[in-house]
Enzyme design. Structure first.
Site, mmCIF file in Angstrom:
data_model
loop_
_atom_site.group_PDB
_atom_site.id
_atom_site.type_symbol
_atom_site.label_atom_id
_atom_site.label_comp_id
_atom_site.label_asym_id
_atom_site.label_seq_id
_atom_site.Cartn_x
_atom_site.Cartn_y
_atom_site.Cartn_z
ATOM 1 N N ALA A 45 0.029 66.466 30.582
ATOM 2 C CA ALA A 45 0.078 66.320 32.036
ATOM 3 C C ALA A 45 1.238 67.152 32.556
ATOM 4 C CB ALA A 45 0.283 64.847 32.389
ATOM 5 N N GLY A 50 -1.714 64.580 27.392
ATOM 6 C CA GLY A 50 -3.000 64.767 28.066
ATOM 7 C C GLY A 50 -3.822 65.900 27.448
ATOM 8 N N GLU A 61 -5.610 64.439 24.694
ATOM 9 C CA GLU A 61 -6.606 63.511 25.258
ATOM 10 C C GLU A 61 -7.838 64.267 25.762
ATOM 11 O OE1 GLU A 61 -3.542 61.567 27.666
ATOM 12 O OE2 GLU A 61 -4.222 59.659 26.825
ATOM 13 N N GLU A 79 4.169 60.836 24.491
ATOM 14 C CA GLU A 79 4.514 60.122 25.729
ATOM 15 C C GLU A 79 5.646 59.122 25.570
ATOM 16 O OE1 GLU A 79 1.529 60.936 24.775
ATOM 17 O OE2 GLU A 79 0.276 61.523 26.464
HETATM 18 N N1 CAA Z 1 4.618 69.656 32.333
HETATM 19 C C1 CAA Z 1 5.258 70.565 33.095
HETATM 20 N N2 CAA Z 1 5.982 71.566 32.596
HETATM 21 C C2 CAA Z 1 6.068 71.661 31.258
HETATM 22 C C3 CAA Z 1 5.442 70.756 30.392
HETATM 23 C C4 CAA Z 1 4.678 69.714 30.980
HETATM 24 N N3 CAA Z 1 4.032 68.810 30.254
HETATM 25 N N4 CAA Z 1 5.725 71.100 29.124
HETATM 26 C C5 CAA Z 1 6.488 72.191 29.179
HETATM 27 N N5 CAA Z 1 6.711 72.540 30.467
HETATM 28 C C6 CAA Z 1 7.466 73.687 30.960
HETATM 29 C C7 CAA Z 1 8.950 73.562 30.681
HETATM 30 O O1 CAA Z 1 9.598 72.831 31.709
HETATM 31 C C8 CAA Z 1 9.373 75.007 30.649
HETATM 32 O O2 CAA Z 1 9.483 75.431 31.983
HETATM 33 P P1 CAA Z 1 10.447 76.631 32.414
HETATM 34 O O3 CAA Z 1 10.030 77.806 31.624
HETATM 35 O O4 CAA Z 1 10.214 76.729 33.869
HETATM 36 O O5 CAA Z 1 11.814 76.147 32.068
HETATM 37 C C9 CAA Z 1 8.176 75.715 30.037
HETATM 38 O O6 CAA Z 1 7.074 74.821 30.212
HETATM 39 C C10 CAA Z 1 8.318 76.018 28.549
HETATM 40 O O7 CAA Z 1 8.662 74.827 27.868
HETATM 41 P P2 CAA Z 1 9.632 74.837 26.604
HETATM 42 O O8 CAA Z 1 10.875 75.590 26.922
HETATM 43 O O9 CAA Z 1 9.768 73.436 26.141
HETATM 44 O O10 CAA Z 1 8.759 75.720 25.579
HETATM 45 P P3 CAA Z 1 8.583 75.588 24.006
HETATM 46 O O11 CAA Z 1 7.713 76.701 23.608
HETATM 47 O O12 CAA Z 1 9.908 75.392 23.366
HETATM 48 O O13 CAA Z 1 7.773 74.218 23.779
HETATM 49 C C11 CAA Z 1 6.069 72.584 24.141
HETATM 50 C C12 CAA Z 1 6.479 74.066 24.239
HETATM 51 C C13 CAA Z 1 6.031 72.141 22.674
HETATM 52 C C14 CAA Z 1 4.715 72.434 24.754
HETATM 53 C C15 CAA Z 1 7.128 71.713 24.870
HETATM 54 O O14 CAA Z 1 7.312 72.248 26.162
HETATM 55 C C16 CAA Z 1 6.781 70.265 25.041
HETATM 56 O O15 CAA Z 1 6.981 69.478 24.129
HETATM 57 N N6 CAA Z 1 6.306 69.898 26.254
HETATM 58 C C17 CAA Z 1 6.108 68.518 26.648
HETATM 59 C C18 CAA Z 1 4.931 67.895 26.004
HETATM 60 C C19 CAA Z 1 4.745 66.500 26.521
HETATM 61 O O16 CAA Z 1 5.639 65.670 26.530
HETATM 62 N N7 CAA Z 1 3.505 66.226 26.922
HETATM 63 C C20 CAA Z 1 3.124 64.948 27.393
HETATM 64 C C21 CAA Z 1 3.131 64.970 28.862
HETATM 65 S S1 CAA Z 1 2.828 63.396 29.498
HETATM 66 C C22 CAA Z 1 1.169 63.204 29.452
HETATM 67 O O17 CAA Z 1 0.445 64.055 29.041
HETATM 68 C C23 CAA Z 1 0.757 61.868 30.003
HETATM 69 C C24 CAA Z 1 -0.683 61.552 29.934
HETATM 70 O O18 CAA Z 1 -1.102 60.886 29.023
HETATM 71 C C25 CAA Z 1 -1.582 61.947 30.985
#
Ligand code: CAA
Ligand code: NAI
Length: 692
Positions: free
Chosen positions: A63, A102, A105, A125
């Site tokens: 998400a 998500g 999912e 999450e």
């Molecule tokens: N939403 C919005 N922005 C996100 C994001 C997300 N889920 N995940 C990453 N980003 C953004 C970061 O803020 C960053 O932005 P900037 O470049 O503007 O600073 C950019 O993407 C790159 O992120 P990273 O620097 O972390 O890049 P990376 O290559 O080191 O890692 C990744 C990539 C493994 C995907 C890591 O970003 C990550 O772990 N992201 C979060 C994953 C997460 O927690 N997902 C669950 C979301 S909650 C959900 O999905 C709820 C549900 O059930 C509906």
């Protein structure tokens, strides 16, 4: 704006491609585009099967975290997934990179999943204070078993494609993931439609689930998200799918709106924002770094060299004598050996890392390094001498960094004829463990050198935060405010254990006095003596009495029982009373709430000054420093986020009380704090305005 989801039909297969850089987060536009594309593929008679793929470096990171807490825009993710799942044509997910939250999912709404060998699949999450909210808690257990599904959710760590293949989470692992997904989609189209995960019956034995649930609940007792995951997965045994979804949804809504989750989301975004360097001229590039050198193989230098080796960067570790060198190398080899013994490192990896560290005597050995980190004793004269020599030894373009804790980086830079290459790279102890790296930007540091240091930090798997030059930079400058208060609290009537407990109850792993006993009271004492500081009379008296902490079995606490567990010591109580008497301090019983406020509010106040002076570019940077360098509990978001949560007017009022009571002008609230409190502003809003 272009639709972030495109669709092409070829050989009867519709390939839906999500393109929402950087990580294909499922924002409103993606959800809307995916819904339209799914409906169109369903309605198109020429389409026999569907593949969902993504462009760029990764599948779907989840998400869009920035949308949390804003009014929802339809379609919701559960609606999109339900639409995918109800298609009468097979849908296959083609997963490269990360399928997280998500994103996974969405894949679980498909009839089958193909993953590239390097793919990572997970439900992280719980790290954001929530639980999977788009059916993950119901679909994953039905697909791979409730016990392994719960483990994935509760640990919050992604699994590899190979592991996902073993559990049945993915159907195939393939190099060319798109081609494999298309081939699988065609095969499925030629046969009866397989049941999507929601209709599978692989929950496994209830006993196995309950045993796993009990173990995970115990291990993560401090994380309410894990208990919610257990409850939601248990519903998969007890209720039909739709009712299980309702259980999940209720937990999701409750946790999402809890301050804890708000704080954890702030932590995630603040850490990433901190990586963006403020005021960098457009087009500035980091210089390539192939080799490093570290000067000084002491406590910090050894750990810093390990960081480079761990990241695969060859490093020369430089000392003044063979003897010092041998001692330093022996210590870091010992650290690696401990990791091998613990099972976190293989013999082979240890040998490889040690092979990347070359020990040498004499600064000339730094000649071929692209980045040099100086970690010699904390003495300005010595640092200037070392930098004076390095200016001619270091190759053109090499970045020359100091790991100083407190000294003036501009003064060090002025001792060279190349101040543009000089900056601070302030690692935290133990340097091979702590994630924080303060990158200290001097007045004359060049943009390229700064960008290089931040990039190196990222390669070392650190969390880099840029700081301006001042005494103690961001972290230690705030810490010194806390230290002064901790000592004053002792004189005014609190016991060391009361002060420590205030902070451990708040969520720190250790209080300041237990920490000082562990690090050695003599360390700070020597620094204060050298600088003529009288800010810690109790610690100084303890050090003068030879009570250095754990290493002498006596410090703020008595460690004579087992060398590690500190017990209150009547001798220390008497010593504190004596000093208080000498200074005419009236002793009283201090309420625990006041103890906590006295420790935290002056730090927040100093943080506000640090922002005001432009030493830190954002309040979120200050939070990132404290979360990664000093063990500030993530569930409160960091000092500045926590200040917003308490309410800035209260902090201003209390600081005024403290200043009145103590006569210490330093406790007067900073102008920025007063202004924000009067305007009804907040640090979070201040950062948001600056970013816009
Ligand atoms: N939403 C919005 N922005 C996100 C994001 C997300 N889920 N995940 C990453 N980003 C953004 C970061 O803020 C960053 O932005 P900037 O470049 O503007 O600073 C950019 O993407 C790159 O992120 P990273 O620097 O972390 O890049 P990376 O290559 O080191 O890692 C990744 C990539 C493994 C995907 C890591 O970003 C990550 O772990 N992201 C979060 C994953 C997460 O927690 N997902 C669950 C979301 S909650 C959900 O999905 C709820 C549900 O059930 C509906
Ligand atoms: P240390 O005393 O453990 O190590 C310093 C090492 O530098 C010694 O091994 C010494 O032989 C070597 N050295 C001295 N002069 C040298 C020279 N001219 N060339 C090569 N080597 C030389 O000190 P520590 O604790 O590692 O600190 C180093 C620096 O890191 C200091 O500036 C300190 O303020 C800073 N720092 C220390 C932290 C800590 O917790 N110890 C945390 C963060 C920064």
């Amino acid at each position: 704006m272009a639709d972030p989801v495109s669709s092409t039909v070829e050989d009867g297969i519709a390939v839906l491609r999500i393109d929402n850089p950087p990580v294909n987060a499922l924002g409103a536009a993606v959800r809307g585009g995916l819904m339209r594309a799914v409906e169109a593929a369903g309605a198109d008679p020429s389409v026999r099967a569907v593949v969902i793929a993504a462009e760029g470096r990764t599948f779907i990171a989840g998400a869009d975290i920035t949308e949390f807490g804003k009014p929802p825009i339809p379609p919701t993710l559960p609606e999109v997934i339900a639409a995918i799942e109800s298609l009468s044509k097979p849908v296959v997910a083609a997963i490269h990179g990360a399928a997280l939250g998500g994103g996974l999912e969405v894949a679980l709404g498909c009839h089958a999943r193909v993953a590239a060998p390097a793919a990572k699949l997970g439900l992280p999450e719980v790290n954001l204070g929530i639980l999977p909210g788009a059916g993950g808690t119901q679909r994953l257990p039905r697909l791979i078993g409730a016990a392994p599904a719960l483990r994935i959710m509760a640990e919050g760590k992604p699994v590899t494609a190979a592991e996902a293949g073993d559990t049945g989470l993915v159907d195939e692992v393939a190099e060319d993931v798109l081609a494999a997904a298309r081939a699988l989609a065609l095969r499925l189209a030629d046969n009866a439609l397989p049941a999507p995960p929601r209709d599978r019956t692989n929950l496994g034995a209830r006993e196995a689930f309950e045993a796993e649930a009990a173990a995970l609940t115990k291990r993560h007792a401090d994380n309410p998200s894990v208990a919610a995951c257990v409850d939601a997965v248990r519903a998969a045994f007890e209720k039909p799918f739709e009712e299980g979804l309702a259980v999940e949804r209720a937990h999701f809504a409750r946790l999402r709106d809890d301050p804890r989750s708000k704080a954890l989301r702030h932590v995630f975004l603040a850490e990433r924002a901190a990586a963006r360097i403020p005021n960098l001229p457009k087009g500035t590039r980091a210089r390539p770094v192939a080799r490093a050198a570290v000067i000084g193989a002491g406590t910090m230098g050894g750990g810093i060299a390990m960081n480079f080796a761990n990241a695969g960067i060859p490093v020369t570790l430089i000392e003044t004598s063979e003897e010092n060198l041998a001692r330093g190398i022996e210590r870091l080899a010992g650290n690696y050996a401990t990791s091998v013994k613990r099972g976190s490192l293989t013999e082979e990896a240890k040998a490889k890392r040690l092979g990347l560290i070359e020990g040498r005597v004499g600064l000339e050995a730094a000649a071929d390094a692209d980045v040099i980190v100086e970690a010699v004793f904390e003495e300005m004269g010595l640092k200037k001498e070392v930098f004076g020599k390095l200016q001619s030894v270091a190759k053109p373009g090499a970045v020359i960094a100091t790991n100083t804790s407190y000294l003036d980086v501009d003064e060090i830079a002025a001792s060279t004829d190349r101040p543009g290459d000089v900056l601070g790279m302030h690692f935290f102890s133990p340097a091979n463990v702590m994630k924080l790296l303060e990158v200290v930007r001097g007045e004359r540091t060049s943009p390229e050198a700064l960008a290089t240091a931040v990039e190196v930090g990222r390669r070392l798997a650190k969390v880099p935060v840029v700081s301006g030059v001042c005494y103690g930079f961001i972290g230690n400058r705030m810490l010194s405010r806390r230290t002064i208060q901790a000592e004053r609290l002792l004189l005014e009537g609190a016991a060391p254990s009361q002060v420590d407990k205030a902070l451990t109850d708040f969520g720190f792993r250790m209080g300041p006095f237990a920490m000082t006993d562990l690090a050695g009271i003599d360390v700070g004492w020597r620094v204060r003596q050298a600088m003529g500081l009288k800010t810690a009379p109790v610690a100084d008296a303890l050090a003068e009495a030879g009570r250095y902490g754990q290493k002498t079995k006596r410090g703020f606490y008595d460690y004579s029982a087992d060398g590690r567990t500190g017990a209150p010591d009547p001798e220390v109580a008497a010593l504190i009373e004596r000093i208080a008497g000498e200074r005419g301090v009236t002793r009283r019983e201090i309420p625990q709430e006041e103890v906590l406020e006295r420790l935290l509010f002056p730090m927040i106040n100093e943080g506000a000054r640090i922002l005001e002076e432009g030493i830190a570019a954002r309040a979120g940077d200050i939070d990132t420093v404290w979360l990664n360098g000093y063990g500030w509990p993530a569930r409160t978001g960091g000092p500045m986020f926590h200040a917003d949560a308490i309410g800035l007017p209260r902090i201003v009022a209390r600081l005024r009380d403290f200043a009145e009571a103590s006569g210490d002008e330093n406790l007067r609230p900073a102008a920025l704090l007063v202004r924000l409190a009067e305007e009804g502003g907040s640090f979070v809003a201040l950062d948001a305005r600056a970013a816009a």
